[in-house]
Enzyme design. Structure first.
Site, PDB file in Angstrom:
ATOM      1  N   GLN A 101       0.847  -1.193   0.000  1.00 48.15           N
ATOM      2  CA  GLN A 101       0.000   0.000   0.000  1.00 48.15           C
ATOM      3  C   GLN A 101       0.883   1.244   0.000  1.00 48.15           C
ATOM      4  OE1 GLN A 101      -3.514  -0.545   2.957  1.00 48.15           O
ATOM      5  NE2 GLN A 101      -1.855  -1.865   3.679  1.00 48.15           N
ATOM      6  N   VAL A 103       3.684   4.083  -0.902  1.00 47.69           N
ATOM      7  CA  VAL A 103       4.028   4.824  -2.133  1.00 47.69           C
ATOM      8  C   VAL A 103       5.470   5.326  -2.064  1.00 47.69           C
ATOM      9  CG1 VAL A 103       1.636   5.514  -2.561  1.00 47.69           C
ATOM     10  CG2 VAL A 103       3.087   6.975  -1.129  1.00 47.69           C
ATOM     11  N   ASP A 104       6.213   4.863  -1.013  1.00 48.45           N
ATOM     12  CA  ASP A 104       7.552   5.421  -0.761  1.00 48.45           C
ATOM     13  C   ASP A 104       8.659   4.801  -1.610  1.00 48.45           C
ATOM     14  OD1 ASP A 104       7.556   3.671   2.464  1.00 48.45           O
ATOM     15  OD2 ASP A 104       8.104   2.918   0.476  1.00 48.45           O
ATOM     16  N   HIS A 119      -1.389   1.600  -4.305  1.00 44.54           N
ATOM     17  CA  HIS A 119      -1.777   3.005  -4.127  1.00 44.54           C
ATOM     18  C   HIS A 119      -0.900   3.980  -4.891  1.00 44.54           C
ATOM     19  CE1 HIS A 119      -3.826   1.849  -0.053  1.00 44.54           C
ATOM     20  NE2 HIS A 119      -4.516   1.467  -1.104  1.00 44.54           N
ATOM     21  N   CYS A 150       2.120  21.107 -20.950  1.00 48.83           N
ATOM     22  CA  CYS A 150       0.903  21.566 -21.666  1.00 48.83           C
ATOM     23  C   CYS A 150       0.221  22.694 -20.891  1.00 48.83           C
ATOM     24  CB  CYS A 150      -0.064  20.387 -21.851  1.00 48.83           C
ATOM     25  SG  CYS A 150      -0.988  19.951 -20.365  1.00 48.83           S
ATOM     26  N   THR A 188       0.430  -3.014   8.689  1.00 43.13           N
ATOM     27  CA  THR A 188      -0.719  -2.265   8.208  1.00 43.13           C
ATOM     28  C   THR A 188      -1.839  -2.317   9.242  1.00 43.13           C
ATOM     29  OG1 THR A 188      -2.345  -1.992   6.416  1.00 43.13           O
ATOM     30  CG2 THR A 188      -1.637  -4.252   6.893  1.00 43.13           C
ATOM     31  N   ASN A 213       2.977  -7.011  13.374  1.00 44.50           N
ATOM     32  CA  ASN A 213       2.655  -5.633  13.727  1.00 44.50           C
ATOM     33  C   ASN A 213       3.157  -5.376  15.141  1.00 44.50           C
ATOM     34  OD1 ASN A 213       1.210  -3.100  14.177  1.00 44.50           O
ATOM     35  ND2 ASN A 213      -0.067  -3.689  12.437  1.00 44.50           N
ATOM     36  N   GLU A 215       1.250  -3.777  17.203  1.00 42.94           N
ATOM     37  CA  GLU A 215       0.035  -3.804  18.033  1.00 42.94           C
ATOM     38  C   GLU A 215      -1.049  -4.570  17.299  1.00 42.94           C
ATOM     39  OE1 GLU A 215      -0.885   0.346  18.420  1.00 42.94           O
ATOM     40  OE2 GLU A 215      -1.700   0.489  16.400  1.00 42.94           O
TER      41      GLU A 215
END
Ligand code: BV8
Length: 241
Positions: A101, A103-104, A119, A150, A188, A213, A215
């Site tokens: 997910q 985008v880095d 994403h 443009c 996530t 994770n 948590e």
């Protein structure tokens, strides 16, 4: 180190049909803020102003100021041991599929190939008139908001809330989830759909579902195994890389 079951070690030792979904948590130890943890991206900015087409239409300058700051921040971050462990596992297991997910771009920077980007990409821009997308790694951007040759506004080539995900990416991701024997949900919050539906889909098709994770999340009750610990610490041990 977090406890890992013998069954999972055996499944990963065989390494067949493993798939992973990553979120912002895997980049946390690279210094990239997550979205929903304290001090995260959404803390002092509102989701609806920054990550929706409406927010962009309302104030493109504000949205680009936020993305330009993120691009600058991320360009100073390096992949961590978690990214590198997944890249190494992918090199040794050709049928491994990595879905993100994020985008880095840190999975690609770590050497992962064929990453399924749900994403989009922080370092690609799209012309709002022509619809063409291209790489743009200028940091900082020379003008805010940036414009296409443009004359039209450029937008970040990412998926905002209320926008559909790239069709090919979602098809590849659902295929990988259905086929997987082991599905790793890594870093996530499992809140954002349709990405958050992938672990459930994998489980429904018989995968052994593992959550990594720091948590618990809404996915935790469904997971066959929950490994509580930072991805950069857990993954090298878990993947034997
Ligand atoms: C869609 C942009 C079809 C890129 C992002 C009403 C109208 C329209 C849609 C909806 C609606 N209601 C619900 C929806 C669906 C909506 C949605 O899911 N909303 C949620 C919030 C309820 N989804 C969409 O809109 C999607 N499109 O559905 O299209 C459609 C179209 C029109 C109308 C209806 C439907 C689009 C979703 C994509 C949105 N874009 N970002 C960018 O700028 O980055 S999402 C944003 O959240 C990020 O991209 C990120 O990828 C994503 C998920 O967050 P996480 O990655 O999980 O990060 P988070 O901070 O939340 O969690 C980090 C986790 O890591 C935590 O659990 C933490 O504990 C853990 N962690 C921390 N440190 C570590 C760690 N773990 C391990 N190790 C560590 N060291």
């Amino acid at each position: 180190m977090a406890a890992i079951s013998a069954r999972l070690r055996d499944l990963l030792g065989r390494g067949r049909r493993v798939a992973a979904l990553t979120g912002a948590g895997i980049s946390a130890e690279s210094g990239v803020p997550t979205f929903r943890s304290p001090g995260g991206f959404w803390d002092n900015e509102s989701l609806l102003d920054l990550a929706t087409p409406q927010g962009f239409a309302r104030d493109p300058r504000r949205v680009w100021a936020w993305y330009d700051a993120r691009r600058r921040q991320v360009s100073g971050c390096a992949p961590n041991a978690g990214h590198l462990a997944l890249a190494s596992f992918g090199r040794n297991h050709p049928d491994f599929r990595l879905i993100t997910q994020n985008v880095d771009g840190l999975h690609a920077a770590a050497g992962s190939a064929g990453v399924i980007l749900l994403h989009g990409d922080l370092f690609r821009v799209r012309c709002t008139e022509e619809g063409t997308s291209r790489e743009d790694r200028r940091v900082p951007l020379p003008e805010i908001p940036p414009r296409c040759a443009c004359g039209a506004l450029l937008r970040p080539d990412v998926v905002w809330f209320g926008e559909v995900l790239p069709e090919g990416a979602m098809q590849e991701a659902t295929g990988a989830a259905r086929r997987s024997k082991v599905f790793l949900s890594i870093g996530t919050s499992a809140l954002v759909y349709p990405a958050a539906a992938l672990p459930e889909l994998a489980k429904r098709h018989g995968a052994y579902l593992v959550e990594i994770n720091v948590e618990e999340t809404p996915l935790s009750p469904l997971a066959d195994e929950l490994i509580l610990g930072p991805a950069a610490g857990v993954l090298p041990d878990l993947l034997g890389t």
